[in-house]
Each structure stands twice: as structure tokens, then as C-alpha cells.
Design an enzyme around this catalytic site. Structure first.
Site, short mmCIF file in Angstrom:
data_model
loop_
_atom_site.label_atom_id
_atom_site.label_comp_id
_atom_site.label_asym_id
_atom_site.label_seq_id
_atom_site.Cartn_x
_atom_site.Cartn_y
_atom_site.Cartn_z
N HIS A 39 0.91 -1.22 0.01
CA HIS A 39 0.10 -0.05 0.06
C HIS A 39 0.92 1.16 0.02
CE1 HIS A 39 -2.81 2.55 2.44
NE2 HIS A 39 -3.41 2.61 1.06
N ASP A 68 -0.27 6.33 -6.17
CA ASP A 68 -1.43 7.25 -6.26
C ASP A 68 -0.97 8.48 -7.02
OD1 ASP A 68 -3.34 6.25 -3.91
OD2 ASP A 68 -1.35 6.33 -3.01
N HIS A 81 -0.99 10.96 -2.68
CA HIS A 81 -2.15 10.42 -2.14
C HIS A 81 -3.08 11.48 -1.96
CE1 HIS A 81 -4.84 8.81 0.71
NE2 HIS A 81 -5.14 7.85 -0.16
#
Length: 291
Positions: A39, A68, A81
């Protein structure tokens, strides 16, 4: 003789590198292994969405990094992000407030908020680093598909990249029908929605999805039989990040219970996005389930 030995050495090295690169492929990922997704890359080792966080993921042989995307004032794709750069850099404001050169004047912050020597990376920098080395999930990738798709196409990296989205099949087909057969796509399914099977069946009927991401909720009351889907050679993705994703079987429990990830195996889940890749990899290796 010396030259022959040298030639053979480099020939073997060339073949080995090409075999490794071929294995970094969504279409060739083995069905009998579980894919580990870091992640925001390996953010416990380096700032999230940074070049070093991705390098650390590659070193650990993590299968995929989730990163992201955002866009600068001068239309350059970067990794970020949040809607602002306040939390993760020494700057303030939105990414679109700055040109790339201006953003590069700031430093990334680590997980504790401390300033590092690292800078915000561009997507091109990331692709140059990762080609043939690690799979990538581009979060918000479809927000900038007109910029993302040409970069991946030119680099022949489409088999290395996974897109995800919340659209129904009809909306997905309308928006991305011209490229849908060139990309790997995974619909996101909220299991607390009453129409989830309608959405699943529309995709199964009309399109070869790579898999489905399932958001289960805080308990197992909305669980479905993932095996029925997995048996169709379709991947099952569940996040181990927070309890609302996985019926309370979240990453942090591994600190007191190293078998917490057995629940994912028992439920036929074969892609796990995690904030604790080291612990997950160690567990999967003990079960011979890590590629």
C-alpha cells in the site's frame, strides 16, 4: 577460451534477466500463489509514494506496489495520495498549485512527519525504475487515462499495470471501451450493496476482468463464496489494511497473532494489499504461497 567464458556468462545473465522480466506480468502471475501488494509502496521503510519506497518493495520481492497519481500545474503526472501536499511534503497547497520544478524544491516527509532528502517523483521516473521489476496498481489511474495510457503503451508496460474502478460495466464500457481489451481491469465491489451480484454478473457476462476487489465490511455478514469466482480464473483482492475491508482481519493483528493471514487463504483470496508486507510475505512463504 577466456572470451568464450565471458560470452557465456553474459549470455546466461541476459537470459536470466529476460526470464525475470517476463515473470513480472499480470497475465503470467501463477494461480497457485498469493499476490502481495504494498500500500503506497513500502512506506514503513521510506516515505509513501516515493522512489525509495518502491525500491524497498523491489528489494523485498513484493509482487505489486499501489501508488497514487496527481497532476501538477504544468500537467506532469506525479505520485501523491492526498488532495494537498501538506502532510507528505515540506510544502503547502494542492499539487496543481505548482509546476513540477516548484514541487521538486520541496522535500518528502516520512511516516513520522520528519523531513527527508527525497523529492516527489514523477510517474515517468517510476516507470523507468519499475519496468520489468514489479507490478503496479495505479490508483486514480483512470482520472488521467489520456496521459497514463500513452506512457504505458510506449513503454510496452500494459501487462505490468492494474487499473481499478467503481463503475458499473455499462459506464466502464462507455468510458474506456476503446482500450478495455488492452488493459487489466478490476472492478471494486462493496459487499454491503444489495446490487453487488448484478454488478459482478454484468462484468462476468461482458468482459474478462483480471479480478474483483471486495470490500467486506466490519464482519462477515455480507460475505459471499469467493471460490465460485476464483474458479473462473479470476483473482480475488481484499485489503488487509483496516477492519472495515476484511471483517476485522486487519494487518495490525499480526503483531499478536502471526496466523491472522490464514483467514485470507481459507476464503480463497489471492491478492492482499497490505501495510505490513514483510510479515505477510513471511507467513505466505511458510505456506509455500509466495511467488
Amino acid at each position: 577460451m577466456k572470451n568464450l567464458k565471458l560470452f557465456c556468462f553474459f549470455a546466461i545473465l541476459f537470459v536470466a534477466n529476460n526470464l525475470f522480466a517476463q515473470n513480472v506480468s499480470l497475465s503470467k502471475f501463477p494461480n497457485n500463489k498469493i499476490m502481495v501488494v504494498a500500500h503506497r509502496a513500502d512506506w514503513r521503510e521510506a516515505p509513501e509514494n516515493s522512489i525509495w519506497a518502491i525500491k524497498k518493495a523491489i528489494e523485498k520481492k513484493i509482487d505489486m506496489v499501489e501508488i497514487d497519481l496527481a497532476l501538477t500545474k504544468d500537467s506532469v503526472l506525479i505520485l501523491m495520495h492526498d488532495k494537498t501536499i501538506d502532510r507528505t511534503t515540506t510544502g503547502k497547497g494542492k499539487p496543481s498549485d505548482y509546476t513540477l520544478a516548484e514541487l521538486k524544491s520541496f522535500n518528502l516527509r516520512d511516516g513520522l512527519g520528519s523531513k527527508t532528502q527525497m523529492q516527489v517523483p514523477t510517474l515517468e521516473e517510476v516507470l523507468n525504475l519499475t519496468k520489468g521489476k514489479i507490478l503496479i496498481n495505479l490508483d486514480k489511474g483512470f482520472d488521467y487515462i489520456h496521459l497514463v495510457y500513452p506512457l504505458l503503451k510506449d513503454r510496452k508496460m500494459l501487462d505490468q499495470i492494474l487499473f481499478k474502478g467503481n463503475e458499473s460495466y455499462q459506464d466502464f464500457n462507455t468510458k474506456y471501451g476503446n482500450i478495455k481489451n488492452e488493459i487489466h481491469y478490476m472492478p471494486i465491489i462493496q459487499l454491503n450493496n444489495t446490487d453487488n451480484w448484478t454488478k459482478i454478473n454484468e462484468y462476468l457476462k461482458n468482459y474478462k476482468v483480471y479480478g474483483f476487489e471486495f470490500i467486506i465490511g466490519n464482519d462477515e455478514s455480507n460475505m459471499i463464496d469467493f471460490k465460485k469466482i476464483k474458479d473462473q480464473n479470476i483473482k480475488i483482492w481484499v485489503n488487509s489494511l483496516w477492519p472495515q475491508h476484511n471483517a476485522g482481519h486487519e494487518d495490525d493483528k499480526v503483531l499478536s497473532d502471526p496466523t491472522i493471514y490464514q483467514w485470507y487463504i481459507d476464503n480463497n483470496i489471492n491478492i492482499i494489499q497490505t501495510d505490513r508486507p514483510k510479515e505477510l510475505i513471511d507467513f505466505l512463504k511458510s505456506k509455500n504461497l509466495k511467488n
